[in-house]
Design a protein around this motif. Structure first.
Motif, PDB file in Angstrom:
ATOM      1  N   GLY A   1     -22.044  30.860  43.933  1.00  0.00           N
ATOM      2  CA  GLY A   1     -22.775  32.055  44.365  1.00  0.00           C
ATOM      3  C   GLY A   1     -23.827  32.565  43.400  1.00  0.00           C
ATOM      4  N   VAL A   2     -24.147  31.813  42.354  1.00  0.00           N
ATOM      5  CA  VAL A   2     -25.198  32.254  41.434  1.00  0.00           C
ATOM      6  C   VAL A   2     -26.559  32.028  42.089  1.00  0.00           C
ATOM      7  CG1 VAL A   2     -26.318  31.785  39.224  1.00  0.00           C
ATOM      8  CG2 VAL A   2     -23.824  31.817  39.370  1.00  0.00           C
ATOM      9  N   ASN A   3     -27.418  33.069  42.043  1.00  0.00           N
ATOM     10  CA  ASN A   3     -28.745  32.918  42.648  1.00  0.00           C
ATOM     11  C   ASN A   3     -29.880  33.224  41.675  1.00  0.00           C
ATOM     12  OD1 ASN A   3     -28.920  35.673  42.391  1.00  0.00           O
ATOM     13  ND2 ASN A   3     -28.749  36.131  44.564  1.00  0.00           N
ATOM     14  N   HIS A   4     -29.532  33.484  40.417  1.00  0.00           N
ATOM     15  CA  HIS A   4     -30.549  33.822  39.411  1.00  0.00           C
ATOM     16  C   HIS A   4     -30.396  32.845  38.246  1.00  0.00           C
ATOM     17  CE1 HIS A   4     -32.677  37.310  37.058  1.00  0.00           C
ATOM     18  NE2 HIS A   4     -32.918  36.152  36.476  1.00  0.00           N
ATOM     19  N   PHE A   5     -31.461  32.123  37.951  1.00  0.00           N
ATOM     20  CA  PHE A   5     -31.447  31.142  36.860  1.00  0.00           C
ATOM     21  C   PHE A   5     -32.419  31.605  35.782  1.00  0.00           C
ATOM     22  CE2 PHE A   5     -29.883  26.862  38.747  1.00  0.00           C
ATOM     23  CZ  PHE A   5     -28.999  27.501  39.605  1.00  0.00           C
ATOM     24  N   ASP A   6     -32.124  31.235  34.549  1.00  0.00           N
ATOM     25  CA  ASP A   6     -33.030  31.567  33.456  1.00  0.00           C
ATOM     26  C   ASP A   6     -33.209  30.342  32.556  1.00  0.00           C
ATOM     27  OD1 ASP A   6     -34.357  34.004  32.034  1.00  0.00           O
ATOM     28  OD2 ASP A   6     -33.366  32.869  30.436  1.00  0.00           O
ATOM     29  N   VAL A   7     -34.455  30.040  32.255  1.00  0.00           N
ATOM     30  CA  VAL A   7     -34.731  28.851  31.450  1.00  0.00           C
ATOM     31  C   VAL A   7     -35.906  29.153  30.525  1.00  0.00           C
ATOM     32  CG1 VAL A   7     -36.348  27.733  33.075  1.00  0.00           C
ATOM     33  CG2 VAL A   7     -34.858  26.306  31.616  1.00  0.00           C
TER      34      VAL A   7
ATOM     35  N   ALA B   1     -34.304  21.270  28.982  1.00  0.00           N
ATOM     36  CA  ALA B   1     -33.608  21.942  30.091  1.00  0.00           C
ATOM     37  C   ALA B   1     -34.516  22.117  31.306  1.00  0.00           C
ATOM     38  CB  ALA B   1     -33.060  23.296  29.637  1.00  0.00           C
ATOM     39  N   GLU B   2     -35.794  22.443  31.069  1.00  0.00           N
ATOM     40  CA  GLU B   2     -36.703  22.634  32.207  1.00  0.00           C
ATOM     41  C   GLU B   2     -36.802  21.361  33.048  1.00  0.00           C
ATOM     42  OE1 GLU B   2     -40.065  25.903  30.905  1.00  0.00           O
ATOM     43  OE2 GLU B   2     -40.336  23.867  30.179  1.00  0.00           O
TER      44      GLU B   2
END
Lengths: 294, 248
Positions: free
Chosen positions: A42-48, A55-56
């Motif tokens: 259920g995670v809908n926010h990613f940070d990179v 990672a990108e």
């Protein structure tokens, strides 16, 4: 997983934000599985960020496959116009997407940086131009720095949509302006700025390298994280119950599943339990001569 | 919660700031009954107390409270090394009294005298804040350590070292002395008994045991060491804050 409104962005972020730095330590197949796992929970926010190794690039394939389901945050450590513009183009390129939902000033540390960013030819000008071109949707800021500096930034940057900063029971238990991230949370909340929590799972510094060489550390984080399900849960509950919009997992991929579990099961934390945690960590950190009482 | 009114580096515990948050500390003459090492005195100063009398009968605590808090706030706070059953303060002289973690170290036989004396020094309209622990649940592991500490204390002094009074008992005690109940809140639930707390209680137990026969001392010491080792730490029980007020 429950969601909360991310300030005034119009997006509801999951209680956990996936810190995609975790992908840096996985091969592509493992990275793909990790993204599927966090989406499934259920995670809908990613940070990179471009500074998180590759990672990108590793996020790219699954990000493109599930682009509609992911609110994507990225950031730059560049402080001036040209550098910020170049880094944004590079991130769009490496991620393989048309647009980044939230583009953030990464790791603000000094007052003079704030001057540069907000001044003529500063990074924010590039952010605003990118927003006008449709390359980004919202502008944010991240910092592990002095809370007073973050407060200053909140006052001076009036189109800031989010702010990312540390919040955990150890800093909340300390007096002194240099630990007053609660003041940042309060001001941001007042201003309708979304709040993203980092260092929620920090236990302390690693032992000195002559005792534990860097290569022998069991986790990739630059600090020692808590690492049992019970500790992860109470740390998550603490950060979420303070009122942060969303809490970011520690960077090591081995810890992500425990944080997902805690985030999924979050159902609040009483104030007495919050104080209990602050009190426990306060005493562990700084023993006073005699501790019979609380 | 950043100390505008406090000149020292103490992080005032959340339990203290929470208990004082709804009390009129600013501008008040306060009595901290059972000053410990000065944490509550620091909280009172931070909240703007006009003056704090920090009373303790423990000379080591008096010294620590002075060094940690009072020395650098010299005009506003003073440590009084005195017995709470006989305070060196005038009748009707303090507007706010705090007893943070005090009552659990008072044996039942002292309750009445201490309540009488606190009531004597209180001005009409005085506020009283009592922060303490509810009795621990029967299955709490730390009970065994406290039981050992109490057994050693009873043998040596004829009094228990620790008694956890329910909030209702202390409330009724003070209501019997003319105070009116104001509010009760939970400060900690659960209470984190850390390794440091357990070691401190074990140290008290060992010190007591040094006054009994050698054979008994050895077995009490061994039992204390074992309990500290096997329990480690435990989060259990409840710490409450009780607020009362004198009419007037």
């Amino acid at each position: 997983m429950n969601t909360r409104p991310l300030g005034e962005t119009g997006h509801d972020s999951s209680l956990m934000t996936f810190g995609a730095i975790a992908l840096n330590w996985l091969e592509q197949e493992g990275a793909d599985q990790m993204v599927e796992l966090v989406l499934d929970r259920g995670v809908n926010h990613f940070d990179v960020a471009p500074s998180y190794g590759d990672a990108e690039v590793k996020l790219g394939p699954k990000l493109r496959q599930h682009r509609e389901d992911i609110f994507l945050g990225c950031k730059t450590q560049e402080r001036e116009y040209e550098g910020a513009k170049r880094k944004l183009e590079q991130s769009l390129n490496r991620l393989g997407v048309e647009k980044i939902d939230l583009y953030q000033i990464h790791g603000l540390e000094y007052e003079h940086e704030l001057e540069t960013i907000t001044g003529d030819g500063g990074a924010l000008e590039a952010f605003r131009d990118a927003k006008a071109e449709g390359l980004i949707d919202h502008i944010g800021l991240t910092s592990h720095g002095d809370p007073q500096l973050i407060l200053d930034a909140l006052d001076r940057i009036d189109d800031l949509a989010t702010v990312m900063f540390p919040l955990n029971p150890v800093v909340v238990g300390k007096d002194g302006d240099e630990y007053d991230y609660k003041a940042v949370l309060e001001r941001a909340t007042q201003l309708g700025v979304g709040t993203l929590g980092i260092k929620a799972f920090a236990k302390g510094s690693w032992p000195p390298t002559d005792e534990l060489p860097e290569r022998d550390r069991p986790y990739s984080n630059w600090y020692e994280p808590v690492d049992t399900p019970a500790e992860i849960e109470e740390r998550f509950d603490f950060a979420a119950s303070q009122g942060m919009t969303s809490v970011i997992n520690p960077g090591d991929p081995k810890l992500v599943a425990m944080v997902l579990d805690a985030a999924k099961r979050y159902d609040g934390m009483t104030e007495a339990a919050q104080r209990s945690l602050i009190e426990r960590l306060r005493h562990e950190q700084s023993p006073v001569p005699e501790q019979l009482h609380h | 919660m950043n100390g505008s009114g406090l000149e020292c580096d103490i992080d005032v515990p959340e339990t203290v700031t929470t208990a004082l948050a709804d009390r009129p500390v600013a501008g008040s003459v306060c009595l901290e009954a059972g000053a410990g090492v000065g944490n509550t005195t620091a909280g009172l100063l931070e909240a703007g107390a006009a003056r704090v009398y920090a009373v303790t009968n423990d000379s080591e605590h008096a010294k620590l409270a002075h060094e940690r808090v009072v020395r650098d706030n010299g005009n506003r706070a003073v440590v009084l090394e005195a017995d709470l059953r006989c305070l060196p303060l005038a009748t009707d002289s303090v507007a706010l009294i705090t007893a943070h973690g005090l009552f659990n170290v008072l044996p039942p036989a002292s309750l009445e005298t201490v309540a009488t004396e606190l009531t004597r020094v209180a001005t009409p309209g005085c506020h009283l804040v009592i922060d303490d622990y509810e009795p621990l649940p029967p299955n709490a592991a730390v009970r065994d350590l406290f039981a050992l500490e109490n057994a050693a204390a009873e043998l040596v002094t004829g009094r228990p070292a620790l008694t956890f009074y329910p909030a209702a008992v202390l409330r009724r005690l003070f209501v019997g002395h003319g105070w009116e109940f104001d509010r009760e809140q939970t400060l900690l639930d659960p209470v984190p008994w850390t390794e440091n707390h357990l070691e401190s209680h074990a140290a008290v137990t060992r010190a007591m045991a040094s006054n009994v026969s050698t054979a008994l001392e050895a077995s009490i010491t061994e039992a204390a060491d074992n309990l500290v080792r096997t329990i480690g730490s435990e989060s259990v029980g409840e710490m409450y804050s009780l607020a009362l007020r004198l009419p007037g």
